[in-house]
Design a protein around this motif. Sequence first.
Motif, PDB file in Angstrom:
ATOM      1  N   ASP A 159       0.819  -1.214   0.000  1.00  0.00           N
ATOM      2  CA  ASP A 159       0.000   0.000   0.000  1.00  0.00           C
ATOM      3  C   ASP A 159       0.850   1.261   0.000  1.00  0.00           C
ATOM      4  OD1 ASP A 159      -2.303  -1.480  -0.050  1.00  0.00           O
ATOM      5  OD2 ASP A 159      -2.649  -1.373   2.124  1.00  0.00           O
ATOM      6  N   ALA A 160       2.069   1.172   0.495  1.00  0.00           N
ATOM      7  CA  ALA A 160       2.936   2.350   0.573  1.00  0.00           C
ATOM      8  C   ALA A 160       3.358   2.841  -0.799  1.00  0.00           C
ATOM      9  CB  ALA A 160       4.177   2.034   1.415  1.00  0.00           C
ATOM     10  N   VAL A 161       3.270   1.978  -1.809  1.00  0.00           N
ATOM     11  CA  VAL A 161       3.699   2.381  -3.153  1.00  0.00           C
ATOM     12  C   VAL A 161       2.517   2.655  -4.073  1.00  0.00           C
ATOM     13  CG1 VAL A 161       5.903   1.171  -2.976  1.00  0.00           C
ATOM     14  CG2 VAL A 161       3.920  -0.021  -3.937  1.00  0.00           C
ATOM     15  N   ALA A 162       1.330   2.813  -3.519  1.00  0.00           N
ATOM     16  CA  ALA A 162       0.135   2.980  -4.351  1.00  0.00           C
ATOM     17  C   ALA A 162       0.262   4.168  -5.299  1.00  0.00           C
ATOM     18  CB  ALA A 162      -1.106   3.130  -3.472  1.00  0.00           C
ATOM     19  N   ASP A 163       0.711   5.311  -4.788  1.00  0.00           N
ATOM     20  CA  ASP A 163       0.830   6.494  -5.654  1.00  0.00           C
ATOM     21  C   ASP A 163       1.874   6.281  -6.738  1.00  0.00           C
ATOM     22  OD1 ASP A 163      -1.127   7.786  -4.214  1.00  0.00           O
ATOM     23  OD2 ASP A 163       0.271   8.954  -2.983  1.00  0.00           O
ATOM     24  N   ALA A 164       2.990   5.670  -6.368  1.00  0.00           N
ATOM     25  CA  ALA A 164       4.053   5.426  -7.343  1.00  0.00           C
ATOM     26  C   ALA A 164       3.605   4.415  -8.394  1.00  0.00           C
ATOM     27  CB  ALA A 164       5.317   4.938  -6.636  1.00  0.00           C
ATOM     28  N   VAL A 165       2.851   3.413  -7.982  1.00  0.00           N
ATOM     29  CA  VAL A 165       2.332   2.439  -8.938  1.00  0.00           C
ATOM     30  C   VAL A 165       1.355   3.106  -9.897  1.00  0.00           C
ATOM     31  CG1 VAL A 165       0.880   0.379  -9.190  1.00  0.00           C
ATOM     32  CG2 VAL A 165       2.697   0.418  -7.470  1.00  0.00           C
TER      33      VAL A 165
END
Length: 228
Positions: free
Chosen positions: A47-53
Amino acid sequence: MTLALLHTSPAHIPVFDALRDADHPGLALRHLVREDLLARARAEGPDAVADAVREALAEAADGADAVLCTCSTIGGVAEAHAAAKGVPVLRVDRPMAADAVRAGPAVAVVATVASTLEPTVALVREEADRAGRAVDIRTVLVDGAWERFEAGDRAGYLGRVADAVERVAGSVGAVLLAQASMAEAADRAPAGTPVLSSPRTGLREAALLCGHTAPEPAAVPRTDHPQA
């Protein structure tokens, strides 16, 4: 027709190019590699990489007919943002999970990266619910294998995975190799229990999402040849 692939390791590029050449001639592949996404997801959770994904998907989807996320750790996050991209987004392990449910009722999920286990188990449960089947899911984390992968010791990596598969295979209906990097280990598994990997089946489904049709290969091996 163009399929974009979002990878977290450059090792996947020749694998999927080879599968395309064998099974889907004429399908254009465009590769985007973001190793940072897996590194951060392992440390902080998917979930911590949601924006980057989401940003990576926007780049991948530009000019593509579909996007295939080849990383099992972030695959669920990628699919969650599919609607906003205007093209289908598929996680590479979804078709494999459906196959595992059909082979059940007990499934062993084998992984070499701990962050892959939870998303993969959730995916198998989702596919089991969709199929209306009960499934007993067991998890196996192969200690020390990922360090060998990172060191470039592919033989040692696959050997550890194959040993883990052999230990669990006789007690379940199917063994699911949670990461695409593990696929070649299936060739070393004992006969009897299906050992499922994701690259070939994932690419086949993604090609269909692109609207690409191609003749079935003359012979489909039990497994596909080639990270999480």
